[in-house]
Design a protein around this motif. Structure first.
Motif, PDB file in Angstrom:
ATOM      1  N   PRO A 215      34.238  49.110  36.062  1.00  0.00           N
ATOM      2  CA  PRO A 215      35.686  49.344  36.048  1.00  0.00           C
ATOM      3  C   PRO A 215      36.294  48.630  34.846  1.00  0.00           C
ATOM      4  CG  PRO A 215      35.150  47.642  37.649  1.00  0.00           C
ATOM      5  CD  PRO A 215      33.860  48.035  36.992  1.00  0.00           C
ATOM      6  N   THR A 216      37.226  49.277  34.182  1.00  0.00           N
ATOM      7  CA  THR A 216      37.778  48.722  32.939  1.00  0.00           C
ATOM      8  C   THR A 216      38.871  47.691  33.226  1.00  0.00           C
ATOM      9  OG1 THR A 216      39.273  50.609  32.755  1.00  0.00           O
ATOM     10  CG2 THR A 216      37.186  50.724  31.544  1.00  0.00           C
ATOM     11  N   SER A 217      38.533  46.702  34.020  1.00  0.00           N
ATOM     12  CA  SER A 217      39.424  45.575  34.308  1.00  0.00           C
ATOM     13  C   SER A 217      38.571  44.340  34.497  1.00  0.00           C
ATOM     14  CB  SER A 217      40.260  45.823  35.563  1.00  0.00           C
ATOM     15  OG  SER A 217      40.933  44.632  35.954  1.00  0.00           O
ATOM     16  N   ALA A 218      39.020  43.235  33.926  1.00  0.00           N
ATOM     17  CA  ALA A 218      38.259  41.985  33.991  1.00  0.00           C
ATOM     18  C   ALA A 218      38.609  41.151  35.209  1.00  0.00           C
ATOM     19  CB  ALA A 218      38.524  41.169  32.725  1.00  0.00           C
ATOM     20  N   TYR A 219      39.602  41.555  36.003  1.00  0.00           N
ATOM     21  CA  TYR A 219      40.256  40.655  36.951  1.00  0.00           C
ATOM     22  C   TYR A 219      40.206  41.134  38.391  1.00  0.00           C
ATOM     23  CZ  TYR A 219      42.030  38.689  32.631  1.00  0.00           C
ATOM     24  OH  TYR A 219      42.105  38.121  31.397  1.00  0.00           O
ATOM     25  N   GLY A 220      40.588  40.218  39.296  1.00  0.00           N
ATOM     26  CA  GLY A 220      40.818  40.548  40.684  1.00  0.00           C
ATOM     27  C   GLY A 220      42.229  41.060  40.897  1.00  0.00           C
TER      28      GLY A 220
ATOM     29  N   TYR B  43      44.832  43.774  43.529  1.00  0.00           N
ATOM     30  CA  TYR B  43      44.731  45.122  44.105  1.00  0.00           C
ATOM     31  C   TYR B  43      44.484  46.173  43.026  1.00  0.00           C
ATOM     32  CZ  TYR B  43      45.675  49.578  46.150  1.00  0.00           C
ATOM     33  OH  TYR B  43      45.554  50.903  46.511  1.00  0.00           O
ATOM     34  N   SER B  44      45.416  46.311  42.071  1.00  0.00           N
ATOM     35  CA  SER B  44      45.271  47.360  41.062  1.00  0.00           C
ATOM     36  C   SER B  44      44.106  47.101  40.122  1.00  0.00           C
ATOM     37  CB  SER B  44      46.566  47.499  40.259  1.00  0.00           C
ATOM     38  OG  SER B  44      47.626  47.928  41.083  1.00  0.00           O
ATOM     39  N   ALA B  45      43.811  45.824  39.879  1.00  0.00           N
ATOM     40  CA  ALA B  45      42.769  45.472  38.920  1.00  0.00           C
ATOM     41  C   ALA B  45      41.370  45.540  39.509  1.00  0.00           C
ATOM     42  CB  ALA B  45      43.015  44.058  38.380  1.00  0.00           C
TER      43      ALA B  45
ATOM     44  N   ARG C 198      30.693  43.157  38.543  1.00  0.00           N
ATOM     45  CA  ARG C 198      31.593  42.049  38.850  1.00  0.00           C
ATOM     46  C   ARG C 198      32.703  41.894  37.815  1.00  0.00           C
ATOM     47  NH1 ARG C 198      30.844  37.541  35.624  1.00  0.00           N
ATOM     48  NH2 ARG C 198      28.880  37.395  34.464  1.00  0.00           N
ATOM     49  N   GLN C 199      33.666  41.059  38.169  1.00  0.00           N
ATOM     50  CA  GLN C 199      34.747  40.695  37.244  1.00  0.00           C
ATOM     51  C   GLN C 199      34.201  39.818  36.112  1.00  0.00           C
ATOM     52  OE1 GLN C 199      37.073  38.799  40.230  1.00  0.00           O
ATOM     53  NE2 GLN C 199      37.478  40.721  41.301  1.00  0.00           N
ATOM     54  N   PHE C 200      34.847  39.903  34.940  1.00  0.00           N
ATOM     55  CA  PHE C 200      34.273  39.243  33.757  1.00  0.00           C
ATOM     56  C   PHE C 200      35.313  38.494  32.939  1.00  0.00           C
ATOM     57  CE2 PHE C 200      35.142  43.735  32.965  1.00  0.00           C
ATOM     58  CZ  PHE C 200      35.893  43.730  31.802  1.00  0.00           C
ATOM     59  N   PHE C 201      36.394  38.051  33.566  1.00  0.00           N
ATOM     60  CA  PHE C 201      37.491  37.391  32.860  1.00  0.00           C
ATOM     61  C   PHE C 201      37.060  36.115  32.142  1.00  0.00           C
ATOM     62  CE2 PHE C 201      37.126  35.520  36.982  1.00  0.00           C
ATOM     63  CZ  PHE C 201      37.386  34.176  36.784  1.00  0.00           C
ATOM     64  N   ASP C 202      35.993  35.473  32.616  1.00  0.00           N
ATOM     65  CA  ASP C 202      35.544  34.218  32.008  1.00  0.00           C
ATOM     66  C   ASP C 202      34.187  34.351  31.336  1.00  0.00           C
ATOM     67  OD1 ASP C 202      34.068  34.568  34.294  1.00  0.00           O
ATOM     68  OD2 ASP C 202      34.400  32.539  35.090  1.00  0.00           O
TER      69      ASP C 202
END
Length: 341
Positions: free
Chosen positions: A107-112, A114-116, A142-146
């Motif tokens: 998914p093209t979002s790095a974050y947690g 609802y929308s992300a 998984r999320q990859f913000f860091d």
């Protein structure tokens, strides 16, 4: 074992006649008044009715395909969207016809939030339900913000943008959400606020890479009614505050976004830039990382965590959840949809 990758994104219009039905898809069930859609429609039409997002996604997919080939990973990449063509349901049907039994989902979002995050789980459920029996099993990455590659790509983008300025204030921006939705963005035992905490942590990591101790985190793209509290401060209000403090220039870093799609181009390159000019402030913006070679490397690293037991690289202790199978929530109560009324 997975035999394909589904690149799952938000979607955007690619010609003027797409704009209104696209916006209706985005806002369906949210009670957004027609006059607000009229306003946003004009933003898109001002750019020829074309959002950059699909083209940016296709370019990023090509880079990921090349990176997969470099590792000798035979994994075809399919592209699907939540709100506009190619729709996720149609793409998953194509994958099923091609004999795909199990696929990873980026998914093209790095974050947690609802929308992300959680809404991508709902996209997966909806697409699998539409295909029915024989739908591929889908495992969301998984999320990859860091992730260090995400952080270093943004830090270098800030360095490049700063070359056009003298003294400046670094300001990180992300999409605002209702305060109540941010509270729900995380399991109750974590105290919620996963989205805003991850945005703050990603900003801290980029600033640390740059050696910058003082910076700001602000919000953009608010679309809700004024009586509903959203994350603040808004970027335009913040520019007024910085001007009042005598800040000569601002450098905006769109930390909440992976590509320079229309919200970035409109909210920052148009509205914020014009506001800074009115105030007599210097202005620059860091580019989002989707076109940076490190972004393709990052995606393949996330894939290799599943296919080759590669270690998960993280620069913080905050949870990087979001890894789900067939849309099942990663934790009870995590990133739930804000119920209205």
């Amino acid at each position: 074992m997975s035999d394909a990758l589904l690149w799952l994104s938000f979607g955007g219009p690619e010609k003027p006649e797409d704009v209104r039905p696209f916006l209706e898809n985005v806002t369906r069930g949210r009670g957004v008044p027609p006059e607000r859609l009229d306003e946003v429609e004009q933003h898109y039409l001002g750019f020829g009715g074309v959002s950059p997002i699909n083209a940016l996604n296709r370019a990023a997919i090509e880079a990921v395909e090349a990176e997969l080939a470099r590792y000798g990973i035979d994994l075809p990449v399919y592209f699907g969207n939540r709100n506009w063509h190619p729709m996720a349901e149609d793409t998953l049907a194509e994958m099923s016809r091609d004999g795909v039994k199990a696929a990873l989902v980026f998914p093209t979002s790095a974050y947690g939030g609802y929308s992300a995050c959680r809404q991508y789980d709902e996209d997966i459920i909806r697409a699998r339900d539409a295909v029915g029996a024989g739908a591929p099993e889908l495992t969301k990455l998984r999320q990859f913000f860091d992730h260090p590659l995400f952080v270093s790509a943004f830090a270098d983008a800030v360095r490049e943008a700063a070359a056009s300025l003298g003294e400046y204030r670094l300001v990180f921006t992300a999409h605002s959400v209702p305060v109540a939705a941010d509270v729900a963005a995380g399991p109750p035992e974590e105290g919620g606020h996963r989205y805003s905490r991850q945005i703050a942590e990603a900003s801290r990591l980029v600033a640390a890479d740059l050696g910058i101790a003082e910076y700001d985190v602000v919000w953009q793209s608010r679309s809700g009614p004024p009586q509903v509290p959203w994350l603040e401060p808004d970027i335009l209000d913040h520019l007024d505050d910085l001007h009042a403090k005598g800040v000569p220039a601002v450098l905006l870093c769109p930390i909440g976004f992976v590509s320079d799609h229309l919200e970035v181009v409109w909210d920052l390159d148009t509205e914020a830039k014009e506001k800074a000019a009115e105030l007599g402030m210097g202005f620059a913006r860091a580019i989002a990382p989707s076109g940076d070679p490190r972004f393709a490397e990052l995606v393949v690293e996330l894939i290799r965590e599943h296919l080759a037991d590669a270690p998960a690289r993280k620069l913080s202790d905050l949870p990087a959840a979001g890894c789900t199978v067939n849309g099942a929530p990663c934790a009870a109560g995590c990133c739930e949809r804000l119920r209205r009324g």
